[in-house]
Write a protein that holds these residues in place. Sequence first.
Motif, PDB file in Angstrom:
ATOM      1  N   ALA A   7       0.839  -1.199   0.000  1.00 28.81           N
ATOM      2  CA  ALA A   7       0.000   0.000   0.000  1.00 28.81           C
ATOM      3  C   ALA A   7       0.874   1.249   0.000  1.00 28.81           C
ATOM      4  N   GLY A   8       1.947   1.207   0.758  1.00 27.01           N
ATOM      5  CA  GLY A   8       2.883   2.330   0.814  1.00 27.01           C
ATOM      6  C   GLY A   8       3.506   2.604  -0.536  1.00 27.01           C
ATOM      7  N   GLN A   9       3.865   1.543  -1.240  1.00 28.09           N
ATOM      8  CA  GLN A   9       4.460   1.692  -2.569  1.00 28.09           C
ATOM      9  C   GLN A   9       3.459   2.312  -3.543  1.00 28.09           C
ATOM     10  N   LEU A  10       2.200   1.917  -3.396  1.00 29.54           N
ATOM     11  CA  LEU A  10       1.149   2.411  -4.272  1.00 29.54           C
ATOM     12  C   LEU A  10       1.047   3.929  -4.162  1.00 29.54           C
ATOM     13  N   VAL A  11       1.066   4.423  -2.943  1.00 31.63           N
ATOM     14  CA  VAL A  11       0.969   5.864  -2.704  1.00 31.63           C
ATOM     15  C   VAL A  11       2.128   6.608  -3.377  1.00 31.63           C
ATOM     16  N   THR A  12       3.329   6.104  -3.220  1.00 26.90           N
ATOM     17  CA  THR A  12       4.475   6.797  -3.815  1.00 26.90           C
ATOM     18  C   THR A  12       4.410   6.764  -5.340  1.00 26.90           C
ATOM     19  N   ARG A  13       3.755   5.755  -5.887  1.00 25.08           N
ATOM     20  CA  ARG A  13       3.622   5.710  -7.350  1.00 25.08           C
ATOM     21  C   ARG A  13       2.611   6.739  -7.841  1.00 25.08           C
ATOM     22  N   VAL A  14       1.556   6.945  -7.075  1.00 28.46           N
ATOM     23  CA  VAL A  14       0.494   7.854  -7.497  1.00 28.46           C
ATOM     24  C   VAL A  14       0.934   9.319  -7.413  1.00 28.46           C
ATOM     25  N   LEU A  15       1.580   9.687  -6.331  1.00 28.69           N
ATOM     26  CA  LEU A  15       1.955  11.083  -6.134  1.00 28.69           C
ATOM     27  C   LEU A  15       2.851  11.669  -7.215  1.00 28.69           C
ATOM     28  N   PRO A  16       3.931  10.988  -7.585  1.00 30.95           N
ATOM     29  CA  PRO A  16       4.786  11.596  -8.608  1.00 30.95           C
ATOM     30  C   PRO A  16       4.025  11.887  -9.898  1.00 30.95           C
ATOM     31  N   ALA A  17       3.067  11.047 -10.248  1.00 27.30           N
ATOM     32  CA  ALA A  17       2.312  11.268 -11.479  1.00 27.30           C
ATOM     33  C   ALA A  17       1.627  12.635 -11.446  1.00 27.30           C
ATOM     34  N   MET A  18       1.033  12.968 -10.308  1.00 25.41           N
ATOM     35  CA  MET A  18       0.374  14.263 -10.185  1.00 25.41           C
ATOM     36  C   MET A  18       1.412  15.386 -10.211  1.00 25.41           C
ATOM     37  N   ALA A  19       2.520  15.153  -9.537  1.00 24.29           N
ATOM     38  CA  ALA A  19       3.598  16.151  -9.520  1.00 24.29           C
ATOM     39  C   ALA A  19       4.169  16.336 -10.927  1.00 24.29           C
ATOM     40  N   GLU A  20       4.331  15.245 -11.634  1.00 24.74           N
ATOM     41  CA  GLU A  20       4.843  15.295 -13.010  1.00 24.74           C
ATOM     42  C   GLU A  20       3.883  16.089 -13.886  1.00 24.74           C
ATOM     43  N   TYR A  21       2.600  15.837 -13.671  1.00 21.60           N
ATOM     44  CA  TYR A  21       1.565  16.515 -14.447  1.00 21.60           C
ATOM     45  C   TYR A  21       1.595  18.019 -14.172  1.00 21.60           C
ATOM     46  N   ARG A  22       1.682  18.371 -12.884  1.00 18.50           N
ATOM     47  CA  ARG A  22       1.756  19.791 -12.513  1.00 18.50           C
ATOM     48  C   ARG A  22       3.001  20.448 -13.112  1.00 18.50           C
ATOM     49  N   SER A  23       4.118  19.734 -13.090  1.00 15.13           N
ATOM     50  CA  SER A  23       5.344  20.341 -13.634  1.00 15.13           C
ATOM     51  C   SER A  23       5.260  20.453 -15.160  1.00 15.13           C
ATOM     52  N   LEU A  24       4.535  19.532 -15.790  1.00 19.54           N
ATOM     53  CA  LEU A  24       4.300  19.647 -17.236  1.00 19.54           C
ATOM     54  C   LEU A  24       3.518  20.932 -17.520  1.00 19.54           C
ATOM     55  N   LEU A  25       2.434  21.148 -16.784  1.00 16.11           N
ATOM     56  CA  LEU A  25       1.616  22.347 -16.994  1.00 16.11           C
ATOM     57  C   LEU A  25       2.437  23.609 -16.731  1.00 16.11           C
ATOM     58  N   SER A  70     -13.610  19.222 -17.955  1.00 17.33           N
ATOM     59  CA  SER A  70     -13.245  17.831 -18.299  1.00 17.33           C
ATOM     60  C   SER A  70     -12.524  17.696 -19.638  1.00 17.33           C
ATOM     61  N   LYS A  71     -11.776  18.728 -20.000  1.00 16.46           N
ATOM     62  CA  LYS A  71     -11.006  18.670 -21.242  1.00 16.46           C
ATOM     63  C   LYS A  71      -9.551  18.322 -20.960  1.00 16.46           C
ATOM     64  N   LEU A  72      -9.202  18.291 -19.686  1.00 15.22           N
ATOM     65  CA  LEU A  72      -7.802  18.091 -19.334  1.00 15.22           C
ATOM     66  C   LEU A  72      -7.710  17.366 -18.003  1.00 15.22           C
ATOM     67  N   ASP A  73      -6.839  16.358 -17.972  1.00 17.39           N
ATOM     68  CA  ASP A  73      -6.612  15.594 -16.765  1.00 17.39           C
ATOM     69  C   ASP A  73      -5.201  15.048 -16.880  1.00 17.39           C
ATOM     70  N   ARG A  74      -4.657  14.552 -15.760  1.00 13.64           N
ATOM     71  CA  ARG A  74      -3.264  14.112 -15.866  1.00 13.64           C
ATOM     72  C   ARG A  74      -3.103  12.911 -16.783  1.00 13.64           C
ATOM     73  N   ASP A  75      -4.191  12.154 -16.993  1.00 15.75           N
ATOM     74  CA  ASP A  75      -4.071  11.051 -17.949  1.00 15.75           C
ATOM     75  C   ASP A  75      -4.988  11.242 -19.152  1.00 15.75           C
ATOM     76  N   ASN A  76      -5.388  12.491 -19.377  1.00 12.45           N
ATOM     77  CA  ASN A  76      -6.186  12.794 -20.559  1.00 12.45           C
ATOM     78  C   ASN A  76      -5.682  14.097 -21.173  1.00 12.45           C
ATOM     79  N   LEU A  77      -4.750  13.951 -22.104  1.00  7.25           N
ATOM     80  CA  LEU A  77      -4.086  15.118 -22.670  1.00  7.25           C
ATOM     81  C   LEU A  77      -4.383  15.292 -24.153  1.00  7.25           C
ATOM     82  N   SER A  78      -5.265  14.439 -24.672  1.00  4.87           N
ATOM     83  CA  SER A  78      -5.486  14.477 -26.122  1.00  4.87           C
ATOM     84  C   SER A  78      -6.096  15.796 -26.573  1.00  4.87           C
TER      85      SER A  78
END
Length: 126
Positions: A7-25, A70-78
């Motif tokens: 469960a701990g590993q799962l959390v660390t995997r999820v957070l960077p994705a959001m951080a990566e997305y924010r840094s992309l924006l 709903s035109k933009l999300d961290r896993d919806n960039l099309s």
Amino acid sequence: GGAAAEAGQLVTRVLPAMAEYRSLLEELAQNITAEDLEQLKSACKEDIPSEESEAIATSHHWFAFLEKHSKLDRDNLSYIEHIFEISRRPDLLTMVVQYRTQVLKISEEDEVDTKLTRIPSAKKYK
């Protein structure tokens, strides 16, 4: 306690994705001038009410607006890929595509594969 560790590993995997997305924006925002923003807004005018669009003054505001609609999300960039493409901003498009392929691990081929698997005849006979 194997489950807790997992469960701990799962959390660390999820957070960077959001951080990566924010840094992309953030990176995209730094490359969008006020003039660029007008062009991008006009490129998505069919999808955005003009009175709302006029209120958008910064690229951060624009991204937030797209998320709200709903035109933009961290896993919806099309959608933004499409906007950057029609606005002739290959530089911005490249950033988004890199994020999609490196962070989300979604390449064009993967998208094609998922479309194919829906068609039963596309399955190879063993």
